[in-house]
Write an enzyme that holds these catalytic residues in place. Structure first.
Site, mmCIF file in Angstrom:
data_model
loop_
_atom_site.group_PDB
_atom_site.id
_atom_site.type_symbol
_atom_site.label_atom_id
_atom_site.label_comp_id
_atom_site.label_asym_id
_atom_site.label_seq_id
_atom_site.Cartn_x
_atom_site.Cartn_y
_atom_site.Cartn_z
ATOM 1 N N TYR A 68 0.857 -1.179 0.000
ATOM 2 C CA TYR A 68 0.000 0.000 0.000
ATOM 3 C C TYR A 68 0.901 1.239 0.000
ATOM 4 C CZ TYR A 68 -3.557 3.267 1.608
ATOM 5 O OH TYR A 68 -4.408 4.327 1.720
ATOM 6 N N ASP A 98 -0.965 -7.806 6.167
ATOM 7 C CA ASP A 98 -2.048 -6.856 5.927
ATOM 8 C C ASP A 98 -3.181 -7.639 5.262
ATOM 9 O OD1 ASP A 98 -3.796 -4.952 4.869
ATOM 10 O OD2 ASP A 98 -2.213 -3.486 4.526
HETATM 11 C C1 LIG Z 1 -6.427 1.516 2.723
HETATM 12 C C2 LIG Z 1 -5.334 0.578 3.029
HETATM 13 C C3 LIG Z 1 -4.422 0.839 4.070
HETATM 14 C C4 LIG Z 1 -4.457 2.113 4.888
HETATM 15 O O1 LIG Z 1 -5.590 2.174 5.700
HETATM 16 P P1 LIG Z 1 -6.272 3.535 6.192
HETATM 17 O O2 LIG Z 1 -7.468 3.063 6.941
HETATM 18 O O3 LIG Z 1 -6.608 4.338 4.977
HETATM 19 O O4 LIG Z 1 -5.271 4.238 7.054
HETATM 20 C C5 LIG Z 1 -3.469 -0.117 4.334
HETATM 21 N N1 LIG Z 1 -3.380 -1.256 3.626
HETATM 22 C C6 LIG Z 1 -4.215 -1.521 2.603
HETATM 23 C C7 LIG Z 1 -4.054 -2.795 1.855
HETATM 24 C C8 LIG Z 1 -5.216 -0.622 2.270
HETATM 25 O O5 LIG Z 1 -6.034 -0.891 1.240
#
Ligand SMILES: *Cc1c(COP(=O)(O)O)cnc(C)c1O
Length: 389
Positions: A110, A182
């Site tokens: 990201y 993630d």
């Molecule tokens: C959107 C996103 C983030 C960041 O999250 P926020 O809630 O915008 O801070 C991190 N990892 C992935 C894969 C995302 O899609």
């Protein structure tokens, strides 16, 4: 009673109506602070001798219900809620590193996670390497004596490449290096990294977990000892904590996570067929259509995000996006509304061009978050816009 099923946990875990005068809905404890019954009680609370609430940056009852529910959904010991996905990711990465350490990452990340790692590199000389992590030998080769964390996104945003989590976890275990995943794109309904041997799961709860496009939030789930340490250090002292009302919205969103995810998957499968058959589309990237069998081993279904390429340059992509009638040109994903964006100029624009191209984020790549509208309306809009280019 035997262990509850996912759908039931998503609705009930962590909350008893008897704790709140029968209120079916979890109350919103809209308070910054909590009164102690005595000076001694206050002293004991600060010494950790009671479970009492002290101050909402350190803990809040509404937020705690969400943390318990998320821990159970991911199959972990403890959950922590944050004010954004980046709040969760930064707290975890800072907790796992000190100056001169090294983080090994999946090839794609990201945009802001990439930005955070670059900042940590500049400020604290924390080395960062990227790898496809696709063979045991490759993972071993990239691990350094100072590696203290392996950080993986799968499916990778926005290219939808997959990383074999069981393989990464197996090798990392030999070196005693924690693996952080993630899990934003899959949600625990489709993929449960802790069960595959990974150590920490992080989420942008802004996306599928909430699902309604009205909250920015983050979650981390993992071992209690580790997350207790995060709670009392990087979370408490940096302070990216979740507000009680946002926790309540998330609890509401979570109740329908399983049925939403199934519909996102149904619609996305159908849209993949439409895109694959369209002459203006050159490539479609979606987990169940990938050449490897990783999806079958670790994801229940493919999810709601599709990446695709059209024949053409940036201007062609922009013309296509401007021709859409119902589908919204917007970043974020996992909402009821179908959202479409251009990673090269939007979510991943912060990544230097050569690095971005190496990650597969070409100018012709488009990311589509397939929503919950009728699938024919989504496909008709895509087709009419593709026909204009
Ligand atoms: C959107 C996103 C983030 C960041 O999250 P926020 O809630 O915008 O801070 C991190 N990892 C992935 C894969 C995302 O899609």
């Amino acid at each position: 009673m035997k262990e509850k099923n996912f759908e039931t946990i998503a609705i009930h875990e962590g909350y008893k109506t008897t704790d709140a005068q029968g209120s079916l809905s979890t109350p919103i404890y809209q308070t910054s602070t909590f009164e102690f019954s005595s000076a001694e009680h206050g002293e004991q609370s600060f010494q950790g001798e009671t479970n009492s609430f002290i101050y909402s940056r350190i803990g809040n009852p509404t937020v705690q219900v969400l943390e318990k529910r998320m821990a159970e959904l991911e199959g972990g010991e403890k959950g922590l809620a944050f004010s954004s996905g980046m709040g969760a990711i930064s707290a975890i990465l800072i907790a796992l590193t000190k100056a001169n350490d090294h983080v090994l990452c999946s090839t794609g990340l990201y945009g802001c996670t990439f930005g955070l790692l670059m900042m940590m590199k500049e400020k604290y000389n924390i080395g960062v390497d990227f790898s496809n992590l696709d063979t045991e030998a490759e993972i071993r080769e990239k691990i350094k004596p100072e590696t203290t964390c392996i950080y993986v996104e799968t499916p990778i945003n926005p290219t939808m490449q997959l990383i074999d989590l069981a393989l990464v976890a197996k090798v990392a275990k030999e070196y005693d290096i924690p693996v952080v995943v993630d899990n934003t794109f899959s949600s625990p309904y489709l993929q449960r990294p802790l069960q595959l041997g990974c150590d920490v799961v992080v989420h942008s709860a802004t996306k599928y977990l909430n699902g309604h496009g009205d909250v920015v939030a983050g979650i981390a789930v993992g071992k209690e000892t580790f997350l207790d340490e995060v709670a009392s250090t990087t979370q408490k002292d940096i302070g990216a904590i979740l507000a009680p009302f946002d926790a309540w919205l998330l609890l509401r969103g979570l109740k329908t996570l399983p049925i939403r995810m199934d519909r996102h998957c149904d619609n996305a499968e159908h849209i993949c067929d439409v895109l694959e058959q369209h002459p203006k589309v050159s490539e479609v990237y979606y987990p169940t259509r990938s050449a490897s069998d990783i999806q079958k081993r670790q994801m229940k279904r493919g999810g709601g995000v599709i990446a695709f390429e059209i024949d053409g340059d940036k201007a062609t992509v922009q013309r296509f996006l401007n021709s859409l009638a119902m589908i919204k040109v917007a970043v974020s994903l996992g909402d009821a509304e179908t959202l479409i964006e251009h990673p090269a100029t939007m979510t991943h624009a912060v990544i230097p061009e050569d690095e971005r191209i190496r990650m597969g984020i070409k100018d012709s790549l488009i990311r589509l978050s397939v929503g919950l509208e009728h699938v024919n309306d989504i496909s008709e809009d895509l087709k009419q816009a593709l026909n204009t280019i």
